[in-house]
Design a protein around this motif. Structure first.
Motif, PDB file in Angstrom:
ATOM      1  N   ARG A 191      17.399  10.087  24.541  1.00  0.00           N
ATOM      2  CA  ARG A 191      18.537  10.044  23.615  1.00  0.00           C
ATOM      3  C   ARG A 191      18.349   8.942  22.565  1.00  0.00           C
ATOM      4  O   ARG A 191      19.263   8.162  22.274  1.00  0.00           O
ATOM      5  N   ARG A 192      17.175   8.956  21.958  1.00  0.00           N
ATOM      6  CA  ARG A 192      16.862   7.987  20.910  1.00  0.00           C
ATOM      7  C   ARG A 192      16.800   8.623  19.524  1.00  0.00           C
ATOM      8  O   ARG A 192      16.392   7.973  18.558  1.00  0.00           O
ATOM      9  N   LEU A 193      17.183   9.894  19.419  1.00  0.00           N
ATOM     10  CA  LEU A 193      17.200  10.572  18.130  1.00  0.00           C
ATOM     11  C   LEU A 193      18.585  10.459  17.500  1.00  0.00           C
ATOM     12  O   LEU A 193      19.580  10.238  18.190  1.00  0.00           O
ATOM     13  N   ASP A 194      18.646  10.634  16.203  1.00  0.00           N
ATOM     14  CA  ASP A 194      19.913  10.644  15.478  1.00  0.00           C
ATOM     15  C   ASP A 194      20.246  12.098  15.138  1.00  0.00           C
ATOM     16  O   ASP A 194      19.613  12.685  14.245  1.00  0.00           O
ATOM     17  N   PRO A 195      21.210  12.714  15.831  1.00  0.00           N
ATOM     18  CA  PRO A 195      21.493  14.134  15.596  1.00  0.00           C
ATOM     19  C   PRO A 195      21.872  14.456  14.154  1.00  0.00           C
ATOM     20  O   PRO A 195      21.547  15.540  13.660  1.00  0.00           O
ATOM     21  N   GLU A 196      22.524  13.529  13.463  1.00  0.00           N
ATOM     22  CA  GLU A 196      22.917  13.803  12.080  1.00  0.00           C
ATOM     23  C   GLU A 196      21.705  13.876  11.160  1.00  0.00           C
ATOM     24  O   GLU A 196      21.632  14.721  10.259  1.00  0.00           O
ATOM     25  N   ILE A 197      20.709  13.014  11.396  1.00  0.00           N
ATOM     26  CA  ILE A 197      19.468  13.076  10.618  1.00  0.00           C
ATOM     27  C   ILE A 197      18.719  14.373  10.906  1.00  0.00           C
ATOM     28  O   ILE A 197      18.174  15.015  10.001  1.00  0.00           O
ATOM     29  N   ILE A 198      18.704  14.777  12.181  1.00  0.00           N
ATOM     30  CA  ILE A 198      18.069  16.038  12.562  1.00  0.00           C
ATOM     31  C   ILE A 198      18.781  17.209  11.882  1.00  0.00           C
ATOM     32  O   ILE A 198      18.148  18.115  11.317  1.00  0.00           O
ATOM     33  N   ARG A 199      20.119  17.210  11.928  1.00  0.00           N
ATOM     34  CA  ARG A 199      20.887  18.299  11.314  1.00  0.00           C
ATOM     35  C   ARG A 199      20.619  18.392   9.815  1.00  0.00           C
ATOM     36  O   ARG A 199      20.446  19.485   9.266  1.00  0.00           O
ATOM     37  N   ALA A 200      20.556  17.248   9.147  1.00  0.00           N
ATOM     38  CA  ALA A 200      20.313  17.248   7.708  1.00  0.00           C
ATOM     39  C   ALA A 200      18.939  17.842   7.380  1.00  0.00           C
ATOM     40  O   ALA A 200      18.794  18.619   6.420  1.00  0.00           O
ATOM     41  N   GLU A 201      17.923  17.492   8.165  1.00  0.00           N
ATOM     42  CA  GLU A 201      16.582  18.041   7.921  1.00  0.00           C
ATOM     43  C   GLU A 201      16.555  19.546   8.160  1.00  0.00           C
ATOM     44  O   GLU A 201      15.971  20.298   7.363  1.00  0.00           O
ATOM     45  N   LEU A 202      17.183  20.001   9.229  1.00  0.00           N
ATOM     46  CA  LEU A 202      17.183  21.436   9.517  1.00  0.00           C
ATOM     47  C   LEU A 202      17.988  22.201   8.473  1.00  0.00           C
ATOM     48  O   LEU A 202      17.606  23.305   8.074  1.00  0.00           O
ATOM     49  N   SER A 203      19.085  21.630   8.008  1.00  0.00           N
ATOM     50  CA  SER A 203      19.848  22.268   6.930  1.00  0.00           C
ATOM     51  C   SER A 203      19.005  22.361   5.662  1.00  0.00           C
ATOM     52  O   SER A 203      19.053  23.369   4.945  1.00  0.00           O
ATOM     53  N   ALA A 204      18.203  21.329   5.385  1.00  0.00           N
ATOM     54  CA  ALA A 204      17.330  21.354   4.218  1.00  0.00           C
ATOM     55  C   ALA A 204      16.262  22.431   4.356  1.00  0.00           C
ATOM     56  O   ALA A 204      15.900  23.101   3.372  1.00  0.00           O
ATOM     57  N   GLN A 205      15.743  22.625   5.569  1.00  0.00           N
ATOM     58  CA  GLN A 205      14.742  23.679   5.769  1.00  0.00           C
ATOM     59  C   GLN A 205      15.359  25.066   5.613  1.00  0.00           C
ATOM     60  O   GLN A 205      14.730  25.975   5.057  1.00  0.00           O
ATOM     61  N   ILE A 206      16.571  25.253   6.088  1.00  0.00           N
ATOM     62  CA  ILE A 206      17.241  26.534   5.882  1.00  0.00           C
ATOM     63  C   ILE A 206      17.486  26.766   4.395  1.00  0.00           C
ATOM     64  O   ILE A 206      17.269  27.880   3.876  1.00  0.00           O
ATOM     65  N   ALA A 207      17.926  25.728   3.685  1.00  0.00           N
ATOM     66  CA  ALA A 207      18.151  25.857   2.241  1.00  0.00           C
ATOM     67  C   ALA A 207      16.854  26.193   1.509  1.00  0.00           C
ATOM     68  O   ALA A 207      16.853  27.003   0.559  1.00  0.00           O
ATOM     69  N   ALA A 208      15.744  25.602   1.931  1.00  0.00           N
ATOM     70  CA  ALA A 208      14.457  25.904   1.315  1.00  0.00           C
ATOM     71  C   ALA A 208      14.061  27.357   1.563  1.00  0.00           C
ATOM     72  O   ALA A 208      13.506  28.024   0.670  1.00  0.00           O
ATOM     73  N   PHE A 209      14.327  27.856   2.768  1.00  0.00           N
ATOM     74  CA  PHE A 209      14.058  29.265   3.064  1.00  0.00           C
ATOM     75  C   PHE A 209      14.870  30.158   2.130  1.00  0.00           C
ATOM     76  O   PHE A 209      14.343  31.132   1.559  1.00  0.00           O
ATOM     77  N   ILE A 210      16.146  29.848   1.973  1.00  0.00           N
ATOM     78  CA  ILE A 210      17.017  30.661   1.113  1.00  0.00           C
ATOM     79  C   ILE A 210      16.518  30.640  -0.332  1.00  0.00           C
ATOM     80  O   ILE A 210      16.508  31.670  -1.019  1.00  0.00           O
ATOM     81  N   GLU A 211      16.055  29.488  -0.790  1.00  0.00           N
ATOM     82  CA  GLU A 211      15.514  29.376  -2.147  1.00  0.00           C
ATOM     83  C   GLU A 211      14.259  30.225  -2.308  1.00  0.00           C
ATOM     84  O   GLU A 211      14.072  30.905  -3.325  1.00  0.00           O
ATOM     85  N   LEU A 212      13.378  30.209  -1.307  1.00  0.00           N
ATOM     86  CA  LEU A 212      12.127  30.948  -1.391  1.00  0.00           C
ATOM     87  C   LEU A 212      12.322  32.455  -1.265  1.00  0.00           C
ATOM     88  O   LEU A 212      11.712  33.240  -2.005  1.00  0.00           O
ATOM     89  N   PHE A 213      13.154  32.870  -0.313  1.00  0.00           N
ATOM     90  CA  PHE A 213      13.276  34.299  -0.004  1.00  0.00           C
ATOM     91  C   PHE A 213      14.474  34.962  -0.671  1.00  0.00           C
ATOM     92  O   PHE A 213      14.607  36.184  -0.613  1.00  0.00           O
ATOM     93  N   GLY A 214      15.344  34.174  -1.266  1.00  0.00           N
ATOM     94  CA  GLY A 214      16.499  34.747  -1.940  1.00  0.00           C
ATOM     95  C   GLY A 214      17.593  35.215  -1.010  1.00  0.00           C
ATOM     96  O   GLY A 214      18.514  35.922  -1.432  1.00  0.00           O
ATOM     97  N   ARG A 215      17.515  34.811   0.238  1.00  0.00           N
ATOM     98  CA  ARG A 215      18.527  35.183   1.225  1.00  0.00           C
ATOM     99  C   ARG A 215      18.388  34.279   2.433  1.00  0.00           C
ATOM    100  O   ARG A 215      17.388  33.567   2.580  1.00  0.00           O
ATOM    101  N   ALA A 216      19.386  34.312   3.301  1.00  0.00           N
ATOM    102  CA  ALA A 216      19.334  33.522   4.523  1.00  0.00           C
ATOM    103  C   ALA A 216      18.353  34.147   5.519  1.00  0.00           C
ATOM    104  O   ALA A 216      18.079  35.360   5.463  1.00  0.00           O
TER     105      ALA A 216
END
Length: 281
Positions: free
Chosen positions: A106-131
């Motif tokens: 339990r040494r990770l920061d869940p909010e930092i993890i969530r922000a990175e994963l949200s950024a990766q989902i947003a990048a997917f949407i930008e590349l593929f034009g959909r979720a």
């Protein structure tokens, strides 16, 4: 086999699209042959430019049905998309053992993890034009303690229609005990499934595809084991690819990818599906 029984449907998902041009080419070829019905793309991978995305979209559009998901990545040797991601190792995500240990302690920061994963989902949407149709995790990162709730929160917020991959199997106990890696995935998946259910996010009913990649295994024999007991809607993970210099520089799984590709592209695979009365979903 009862000839009147409806075939079991399953997902055959090729991970790691975007890892290298050779991996991408093998995955697209299998999609065009109708031998895959899902692939997950790494937006942090070095081979996921516009040309590779367009080629995948064309291959998927020409197939009977192929879902495209996000292969969420939080382990080395890849770089995060967010500026303030921690922990880092020389600018890269930490290696798999370090991420797992940090989550267990339990040494990770869940909010930092969530922000990175949200950024990766947003990048997917930008590349593929959909979720993404679904979201899974490179090296099963979505199952790790502390990561799983951040992962589910990011999916719920930014890709609410996507389903997520869990790694629990439905196989005899003795077979599960004989595969330590898969047993660990089973254990981590129990809490993941409960968390996904609480978040009202769908996941696959069962999983198969984990094995000792360091051994030159017969992939046909492994595929038979993966299908044994797999329920309707279950998912089998695979890693087909052609070896190239980029793949060699990034991932230890090389020659086995070509063996997986050769089996899936050959005629033994359709015969195996027919003898087991299964079909791609």
């Amino acid at each position: 086999m009862n000839g009147d029984a409806l075939p079991r449907r399953f997902w055959l998902c090729a991970d790691d699209y975007g890892l290298s041009p050779g991996v991408n080419r093998a995955i697209r070829d299998l999609i065009e042959r109708g031998r895959l019905n899902a692939t997950s793309a790494m937006v942090v991978g070095p081979a996921l430019g516009r040309e590779q995305v367009d080629a995948l979209r064309d291959a998927a559009a020409a197939s009977r049905r192929c879902s495209i998901g996000l292969h969420a990545t939080l382990t080395a040797p890849f770089h995060p998309l967010t500026m303030h991601f921690q922990p880092l190792d020389g600018g890269l995500f930490p290696a798999f053992p370090q991420m797992l240990r940090a989550g267990l302690l339990r040494r990770l920061d869940p909010e930092i993890i969530r922000a990175e994963l949200s950024a990766q989902i947003a990048a997917f949407i930008e590349l593929f034009g959909r979720a993404p149709d679904f979201v899974d995790g490179h090296q099963h990162i979505q199952l790790f303690p502390q990561v799983r709730n951040a992962f589910l929160a990011a999916v719920k917020e930014t890709a609410p229609g996507a389903w997520v991959r869990q790694g629990g199997r439905r196989q005899p106990l003795m077979r599960r005990l004989g595969t330590p890696k898969a047993l660990l995935i089973d254990m981590l998946s129990m809490q993941f499934r409960r968390s996904a259910s609480r978040a009202d996010i769908a996941c696959n009913p069962a999983f198969a595809g984990a094995y000792d990649f360091s051994k030159a295994a017969d992939f046909g024999e492994l595929m038979q084991q993966f299908l044994d007991g797999l329920p309707d809607g279950g998912l089998v993970m695979c890693h087909p690819g052609f070896v190239d210099d980029i793949l060699i520089s990034l991932d230890p799984l090389t020659a086995q990818r070509e063996r997986e590709y050769a089996y899936l592209a050959g005629e033994a695979f359709p015969r195996l599906m027919a003898s087991n009365n299964v079909t791609l979903a």
